[in-house]
Write a protein that holds these residues in place. Structure first.
Motif, PDB file in Angstrom:
ATOM      1  N   MET A  75      11.688   4.565  55.689  1.00 14.78           N
ATOM      2  CA  MET A  75      12.832   3.654  55.697  1.00 14.78           C
ATOM      3  C   MET A  75      13.986   4.309  54.959  1.00 14.78           C
ATOM      4  O   MET A  75      13.780   4.950  53.939  1.00 14.78           O
ATOM      5  CB  MET A  75      12.457   2.326  55.029  1.00 14.78           C
ATOM      6  CG  MET A  75      11.372   1.567  55.768  1.00 14.78           C
ATOM      7  SD  MET A  75      11.847   1.101  57.414  1.00 14.78           S
ATOM      8  CE  MET A  75      12.993  -0.187  57.045  1.00 14.78           C
ATOM      9  N   PRO A  76      15.216   4.123  55.429  1.00  9.79           N
ATOM     10  CA  PRO A  76      16.356   4.696  54.720  1.00  9.79           C
ATOM     11  C   PRO A  76      16.594   3.997  53.400  1.00  9.79           C
ATOM     12  O   PRO A  76      16.348   2.796  53.246  1.00  9.79           O
ATOM     13  CB  PRO A  76      17.534   4.481  55.682  1.00  9.79           C
ATOM     14  CG  PRO A  76      17.111   3.333  56.555  1.00  9.79           C
ATOM     15  CD  PRO A  76      15.609   3.413  56.640  1.00  9.79           C
ATOM     16  N   ALA A  77      17.092   4.740  52.435  1.00  5.48           N
ATOM     17  CA  ALA A  77      17.388   4.187  51.120  1.00  5.48           C
ATOM     18  C   ALA A  77      18.647   3.332  51.212  1.00  5.48           C
ATOM     19  O   ALA A  77      19.619   3.710  51.847  1.00  5.48           O
ATOM     20  CB  ALA A  77      17.584   5.291  50.106  1.00  5.48           C
ATOM     21  N   THR A  78      18.604   2.164  50.609  1.00  6.61           N
ATOM     22  CA  THR A  78      19.768   1.276  50.663  1.00  6.61           C
ATOM     23  C   THR A  78      20.508   1.245  49.362  1.00  6.61           C
ATOM     24  O   THR A  78      20.078   1.582  48.322  1.00  6.61           O
ATOM     25  CB  THR A  78      19.341  -0.173  51.019  1.00  6.61           C
ATOM     26  OG1 THR A  78      18.370  -0.596  50.084  1.00  6.61           O
ATOM     27  CG2 THR A  78      18.810  -0.198  52.418  1.00  6.61           C
TER      28      THR A  78
END
Length: 190
Positions: A187-190
Motif C-alpha cells: 500500500m502507498p504511504a499516506t
C-alpha cells in the motif's frame, strides 16, 4: 536485407524492385516500400499470405533514406510498429466504451469519456500486474466475459472480506490468482 538480432525480424526495402510497376502511377518521389518478415509463432496459424513459415507485412512511407530527416530501413520499421501499438490502444479504448457515446449532451459525454479513461487505465494495470495466463494479453471483450462479469458474492467473516467465487466458473482460478496478487501489493504511504 537487414536483420534484427534479438527478434529474428528481417526487413528490406523493395522500392527499386517495384519501380517499373510504379512508373505509370502518380506517386511521391520520396515514397518507399518496406517489407518485414518474421517467423510464425508456434500458436499462430498461417494465412493465405504466410509462406514457408513466415509472416510478411509491408508498409509505405514518404520519409527518405538520406538527408537530415532520413531513416534507415530498421528505424522506419520500428517507427511503424510503434504507431501500430498506438492504433491498438485506440481500438481497445473504443471497445471499452468510447465507440458509443450515450448522449447528445456535451456534459454527459464528457463524464462518459472520463469513466472510459479510468476503465482503460484500470484494465491496463490489471493486465500488467495481476493477470498471469493468456488473460494478460486478452482483449477487453474477453476480460469482460471471463473476469469482470464473474458471478461472485462479497462475503465478510471474522474481519476478513473476500469474494466467494463459483467453483464451476472456468476462470475462477485465474481471478483468484489476480485477487491474491493485488492483495499482496504494498500500500502507498499516506
Amino acid at each position: 536485407m537487414s536483420r534484427f538480432a534479438k527478434t529474428g525480424l528481417q526487413v528490406t526495402e523493395i522500392t527499386d524492385l517495384l519501380r517499373e510497376r510504379l512508373t505509370g502511377l502518380k506517386r511521391p518521389k520520396a515514397m518507399r516500400v518496406i517489407v518485414r518478415r518474421r517467423k510464425l509463432f508456434d500458436h499462430e496459424q498461417a494465412t493465405l499470405f504466410d509462406t514457408c513459415g513466415y509472416r510478411y507485412s509491408a508498409f509505405v512511407t514518404n520519409t527518405g533514406a538520406h538527408g537530415p530527416d532520413g531513416l534507415s530501413v530498421q528505424r522506419a520499421d520500428t517507427r511503424h510498429r510503434v504507431h501500430a501499438r498506438v492504433d491498438d490502444d485506440v481500438r481497445t479504448t473504443k471497445d471499452t466504451g468510447l465507440g458509443h457515446l450515450p448522449s447528445k449532451q456535451w456534459q454527459v459525454n464528457k463524464a462518459c469519456c472520463a469513466a472510459v479513461t479510468i476503465a482503460v487505465d484500470l484494465t491496463a494495470w490489471m493486465r500488467l500486474y495481476a493477470l498471469t495466463s493468456a488473460l494478460a494479453k486478452a482483449e477487453p471483450k474477453t476480460l469482460r466475459y471471463q473476469i469482470f462479469q464473474t458471478p461472485a458474492r462479497l462475503v465478510q467473516a471474522r474481519r476478513y472480506r473476500g469474494l466467494r467465487l463459483p467453483r464451476t466458473w472456468p476462470w475462477a482460478t485465474d481471478l483468484a490468482t489476480a485477487i491474491e496478487i493485488i492483495r499482496r501489493m504494498p500500500m502507498p504511504a499516506t
